[in-house]
Scaffold this active site. Structure first.
Site, PDB file in Angstrom:
ATOM      1  N   HIS A 118      74.827  72.500 -37.481  1.00 43.78           N
ATOM      2  CA  HIS A 118      75.426  72.980 -38.729  1.00 43.78           C
ATOM      3  C   HIS A 118      75.734  74.476 -38.689  1.00 43.78           C
ATOM      4  O   HIS A 118      76.661  74.933 -39.344  1.00 43.78           O
ATOM      5  CB  HIS A 118      74.524  72.636 -39.921  1.00 43.78           C
ATOM      6  N   ASP A 119      74.956  75.233 -37.935  1.00 44.74           N
ATOM      7  CA  ASP A 119      75.319  76.653 -37.815  1.00 44.74           C
ATOM      8  C   ASP A 119      76.602  76.798 -36.998  1.00 44.74           C
ATOM      9  O   ASP A 119      77.559  77.437 -37.428  1.00 44.74           O
ATOM     10  CB  ASP A 119      74.193  77.481 -37.190  1.00 44.74           C
TER      11      ASP A 119
ATOM     12  N   THR B 132      56.965  48.861 -43.583  1.00 48.50           N
ATOM     13  CA  THR B 132      58.234  48.911 -44.312  1.00 48.50           C
ATOM     14  C   THR B 132      59.230  47.902 -43.743  1.00 48.50           C
ATOM     15  O   THR B 132      59.969  47.253 -44.480  1.00 48.50           O
ATOM     16  CB  THR B 132      58.838  50.328 -44.245  1.00 48.50           C
TER      17      THR B 132
ATOM     18  N   VAL C 196      80.214  75.665 -38.382  1.00 53.35           N
ATOM     19  CA  VAL C 196      80.807  76.426 -39.480  1.00 53.35           C
ATOM     20  C   VAL C 196      80.840  77.906 -39.100  1.00 53.35           C
ATOM     21  O   VAL C 196      79.791  78.522 -38.941  1.00 53.35           O
ATOM     22  CB  VAL C 196      79.982  76.219 -40.781  1.00 53.35           C
TER      23      VAL C 196
ATOM     24  N   GLU D  48      75.959  78.966 -47.368  1.00 49.01           N
ATOM     25  CA  GLU D  48      76.080  77.648 -46.724  1.00 49.01           C
ATOM     26  C   GLU D  48      74.901  76.747 -47.040  1.00 49.01           C
ATOM     27  O   GLU D  48      75.045  75.543 -47.210  1.00 49.01           O
ATOM     28  CB  GLU D  48      76.177  77.811 -45.194  1.00 49.01           C
TER      29      GLU D  48
END
Ligand code: HEM
Ligand SMILES: *[C@@H]1O[C@H](CO)[C@@H](O)[C@H](O)[C@H]1NC(C)=O
Ligand SMILES: *[C@@H]1O[C@H](CO)[C@@H](O)[C@H](O)[C@H]1NC(C)=O
Ligand SMILES: *[C@@H]1O[C@H](CO)[C@@H](O)[C@H](O)[C@H]1NC(C)=O
Ligand SMILES: *[C@@H]1O[C@H](CO)[C@@H](O)[C@H](O)[C@H]1NC(C)=O
Length: 349
Positions: A73-74, A257, A77, A96
Site C-alpha cells: 500500500h505504500d 469455525t 500510492v 492515506e
C-alpha cells in the site's frame, strides 16, 4: 523550489543537519543494494530492521501480513515514500491511512520501533520509506519460512504528500473484476501475470467482513457454497463485535469455525500460516475471500497463471520475489520533494 521553502530548509539545517535535507526527485532516486553499509556508524541498518521485525513477529505473527500489506500500500500510492505513515496534521488534512482502502492497515507500531532504534544509532540517516520496504521484505522472509527472501535496493526518500482520496483511487478494490485490476496494475507497470503473482500474498492475513460482504451472497458458481454459508456467513453474523475479521486463507480458519461442513477440505501438511502458493490451489476450488481473487480464475488469461502457480510453489516463490523487488522500485511522482523524516508519522518542520 519556492524561496520561503528554501528559508525553512536553511533554518531546519541549522536545527538538525541530516534530517533537513530536502531534494527534488525529478528522476527516481538511484537505489542500490547495501545503500546503508557504513552509513550508520558501526550499526548494521538492515540487521536492526530484521531483528526488530523478528522480535515482533515471534510475539504476534499477524504482524507479518500487516507489514507485507503496508509495503504494497505504500509503494502503490505515490511510490515507496512512506506516505502511508503520515498522520493527520495541519498540512496533511486527510492522510492515506484514513482511506477506506486502508481499512485494517497495521504494523505501524513495528515501523515506529524500528525508526526509534535507527534514530538512536544514527539520527536522520535512514528514511521511513526504506524501513517500510526492509520490514516488508523481512516479514515476507519470516512468513514464507525463508522461501521468499531477496536483497532489496535502498536509498529512498520520504515524501511530503499523503492523501486519502489518492489512496482510494489508486489501491485495488476487492469488488473489482479482472479488467479493472489489470488496468490498475498496468498503470503501475505490472503485467497481468504479475497481478496474479502479487495476489498470492492473500495466502496470509485477514480481512474485515465489510471487505467481502458481496461474497456472502455471491452465486455458488463464484464461491464454494459451503465456504460461503457455513464459514463466512457464520463468522460475519457473529454478534461478538462489529465488523469481525476472517482469515484470508481457509487453511488459517480454526477447525471449530470450519465445523463439519468443510471436512472435505484438507489442511496442508506443515500446518497453517505460511506465505506460499496455497492461494492458487484454493482459488481453483472457489475458496478465496475476495471477488478480486476469484476474478483471476474467471478469465482464461489470468487463470492460466493461477494454474501454473498452483502447480509449482517453487516457481511462485521465485516470481513473487521478483515482483516484490519491482514493487520496491516504484518511485515518487516526478518532481516530488523528498527528505529523511525524523518521525515517520510527520514531515519535518
Ligand atoms: C489485487 C488486488 C488486491 C486487492 C483488491 C486487495 C484487497 C485487500 C483487502 C480488501 C484486504 C483486507 C483488508 C481488511 O478488510 O482489513 C487485504 C488484505 C491483505 N492484502 Fe490485499 N489486495 C490486493 C493485492 C494485494 C497485494 C499485491 C498484496 C501484497 C503483495 C496484498 C497483501 C495483503 C495482505 C498481506 C493482507 C492481509 C493484511 C493483514 O492481515 O493485516 N494484497 N487485501
Ligand atoms: C566502532 O567500533 C570501533 C571498534 O569497536 C570503536 O573503536 C569505534 O569507536 C566505533 N565507532 C562508532 C561510531 O561507534
Ligand atoms: C534476519 O533474521 C533471521 C532470523 O530471524 C535470519 O535467519 C536472517 O538471516 C536475517 N537476515 C538478515 C539479512 O540479517
Ligand atoms: C465445497 O468445498 C467442500 C470442501 O472441500 C467440498 O466437499 C464441496 O464439494 C465443495 N463444493 C463445491 C460446489 O465445489
Ligand atoms: C517449478 O519451477 C521451478 C523454478 O522455476 C523449476 O525449476 C521446476 O522445474 C518446476 N517444477 C516443475 C515440476 O515444473
Amino acid at each position: 523550489m519556492k524561496t520561503s521553502f528554501v528559508v525553512v530548509c536553511m533554518l531546519a539545517v541549522a536545527f538538525r543537519l541530516a534530517a533537513a535535507v530536502v531534494v527534488p526527485a525529478a528522476a527516481p532516486y538511484a537505489l542500490k543494494v547495501g545503500y546503508y553499509n557504513s552509513k550508520c556508524g558501526n550499526s548494521s541498518v538492515e540487521s536492526i530492521v530484521n531483528e526488530t521485525v523478528t522480535a515482533y513477529l515471534d510475539a504476534d505473527n499477524s504482524k507479518g501480513a500487516a507489514l507485507l500489506r503496508l509495503f504494497f500500500h505504500d509503494c502503490f500510492v505515490r511510490g515507496c515514500d512512506a506516505s502511508i505513515l503520515l498522520d493527520k496534521s495541519d498540512v496533511i488534512t486527510s492522510p492515506e491511512k484514513a482511506a477506506g482502502a486502508n481499512i485494517g492497515i497495521a504494523g505501524l507500531d513495528v515501523i515506529d520501533a524500528i525508526k526509534a532504534k535507527l534514530e538512536a544509532a544514527c539520527p536522520g540517516v535512514v528514511s521511513c520509506a526504506d524501513i517500510v520496504v526492509f520490514a516488508g521484505r523481512d516479514a515476507t522472509r519470516y512468513m514464507s519460512k525463508g522461501n521468499v527472501y531477496f536483497d532489496v535496493p535502498a536509498g529512498r526518500k520520504d515524501g511530503l504528500v499523503s492523501s486519502s482520496a489518492e489512496a482510494d483511487s489508486t489501491l485495488p478494490d476487492s469488488k473489482a473484476d479482472v479488467a479493472e485490476l489489470v488496468a490498475g496494475f498496468t498503470a503501475k507497470g505490472f503485467t497481468p501475470e504479475e497481478l496474479v503473482i502479487l495476489s498470492g500474498a492473500h495466502s496470509i492475513g485477514k480481512a474485515h467482513c465489510s471487505s467481502f460482504k458481496d461474497r456472502l451472497t455471491a452465486p455458488s458458481s463464484e464461491i464454494n457454497a459451503s465456504y460461503r454459508d457455513d464459514v463466512l456467513n457464520k463468522i460475519c453474523a457473529s454478534a461478538a463485535k462489529a465488523n469481525p475479521t476472517a482469515a484470508n486463507n481457509i487453511r488459517d480458519i480454526d477447525a471449530a469455525t470450519l465445523g463439519s461442513q468443510l471436512q472435505g477440505y484438507v489442511v496442508p501438511a506443515g500446518g497453517g500460516g505460511d506465505l506460499d502458493n496455497s492461494y492458487y490451489k484454493n482459488n481453483k476450488n472457489n475458496v478465496v475471500l475476495f471477488h478480486s481473487d476469484w476474478a483471476l480464475v474467471a478469465q482464461s488469461s489470468t487463470l492460466k497463471h493461477v494454474n501454473e502457480y498452483a502447480a509449482n510453489g517453487t516457481l511462485w516463490n521465485s516470481d513473487f520475489t521478483s515482483a516484490l523487488v519491482k514493487l520496491s522500485q516504484l518511485a515518487m511522482p516526478a518532481g516530488s520533494l523528498g527528505q529523511v523524516r525524523m518521525s515517520c508519522r510527520a514531515i519535518n518542520d
